[in-house]
Design a protein around this motif. Structure first.
Motif, short mmCIF file in Angstrom:
data_model
loop_
_atom_site.label_atom_id
_atom_site.label_comp_id
_atom_site.label_asym_id
_atom_site.label_seq_id
_atom_site.Cartn_x
_atom_site.Cartn_y
_atom_site.Cartn_z
N LYS A 17 45.45 88.48 -17.74
CA LYS A 17 44.11 87.91 -18.30
C LYS A 17 43.79 86.86 -17.33
CE LYS A 17 45.48 88.39 -23.07
NZ LYS A 17 45.82 88.07 -24.46
N GLU A 18 42.51 86.60 -17.65
CA GLU A 18 41.83 85.28 -16.94
C GLU A 18 42.50 84.16 -17.10
OE1 GLU A 18 39.65 88.07 -14.98
OE2 GLU A 18 39.08 85.79 -14.81
N ALA B 58 52.49 82.47 -19.77
CA ALA B 58 51.72 82.35 -18.72
C ALA B 58 51.94 81.52 -17.70
CB ALA B 58 50.25 81.50 -19.19
N VAL B 59 51.38 81.49 -16.53
CA VAL B 59 51.62 80.59 -15.19
C VAL B 59 50.66 79.44 -15.55
CG1 VAL B 59 51.38 80.15 -13.01
CG2 VAL B 59 52.15 82.45 -13.76
N TYR B 60 51.27 78.35 -15.79
CA TYR B 60 50.48 76.99 -16.10
C TYR B 60 50.05 76.32 -14.80
CZ TYR B 60 51.16 77.59 -20.80
OH TYR B 60 51.11 78.10 -22.44
N ARG C 84 46.19 77.80 -18.00
CA ARG C 84 47.10 78.78 -17.67
C ARG C 84 46.50 80.07 -17.55
NH1 ARG C 84 49.14 78.49 -24.08
NH2 ARG C 84 47.22 79.62 -24.93
N GLN C 85 47.07 80.92 -16.97
CA GLN C 85 46.97 82.28 -16.79
C GLN C 85 47.77 83.22 -17.45
OE1 GLN C 85 45.88 83.49 -12.80
NE2 GLN C 85 44.48 85.18 -13.69
N PRO C 86 47.70 83.88 -18.65
CA PRO C 86 48.34 84.82 -18.97
C PRO C 86 48.69 86.16 -18.16
CG PRO C 86 46.99 83.95 -20.94
CD PRO C 86 46.63 83.64 -19.33
N PRO C 87 49.76 86.81 -18.49
CA PRO C 87 49.80 88.02 -17.67
C PRO C 87 48.69 89.06 -17.88
CG PRO C 87 51.48 87.92 -19.13
CD PRO C 87 50.96 86.68 -19.28
N GLN D 294 35.47 73.45 -17.66
CA GLN D 294 35.34 74.37 -16.89
C GLN D 294 36.03 74.14 -15.50
OE1 GLN D 294 33.22 77.12 -17.62
NE2 GLN D 294 33.11 76.01 -19.82
N ASP D 295 36.62 75.37 -15.08
CA ASP D 295 37.56 75.15 -13.93
C ASP D 295 36.70 74.79 -12.58
OD1 ASP D 295 38.56 78.48 -13.67
OD2 ASP D 295 36.67 77.51 -13.62
#
Length: 125
Positions: free
Chosen positions: A43-44, A90-92, A38-41, A108-109
């Motif tokens: 944030k990484e 977030a965007v998931y 997920r990427q919170p607004p 790790q992505d």
């Protein structure tokens, strides 16, 4: 080429549940490592959970609230999110690694080969 399509996001109030789905293409889905990020607004992007066969790993921030599962017959991975909090906004994204390598850290992505477009989850207080 593996295509991933997330669905199930939306705007919800704190405390409720939501289930995200990620449909994958490919004939060997059952062997994929499937992850949710997920990427919170502002944030990484951050790790949420991954599943390989029946093994699951979760980020501490979602452990005991989120559950990752898969249905290999449907080529789909799910993320059941309970007791949602505003900080879960977030965007998931779902991600796929088409082959599992022991010793790789699938939190790790960089270890994933394919990514979906993402689905927005917004939790209001």
């Amino acid at each position: 080429q593996v295509l991933l399509l997330e669905s199930g996001g939306g705007l919800v109030q704190a405390g409720v549940s939501l289930r995200l789905s990620c449909a994958a293409s490919g004939r060997t889905f059952s062997s994929y490592v499937m992850g949710w990020y997920r990427q919170p607004p502002g944030k990484e992007r951050e790790f949420v959970a991954f599943i390989w066969t029946a093994n699951t790993v979760y980020a501490d921030s979602v452990k005991d609230r989120f559950t990752i599962s898969r249905d290999n017959a449907k080529n789909t991975v799910y993320l059941q999110m309970n007791s949602l909090k505003p900080e879960d906004t977030a965007v998931y994204y779902c991600a796929a690694a088409t082959k599992y390598y022991s010793g790789r850290d699938y939190r790790q992505d960089r270890n994933y080969d394919y990514w979906g477009q993402g689905t927005q989850v917004t939790v209001s207080s």
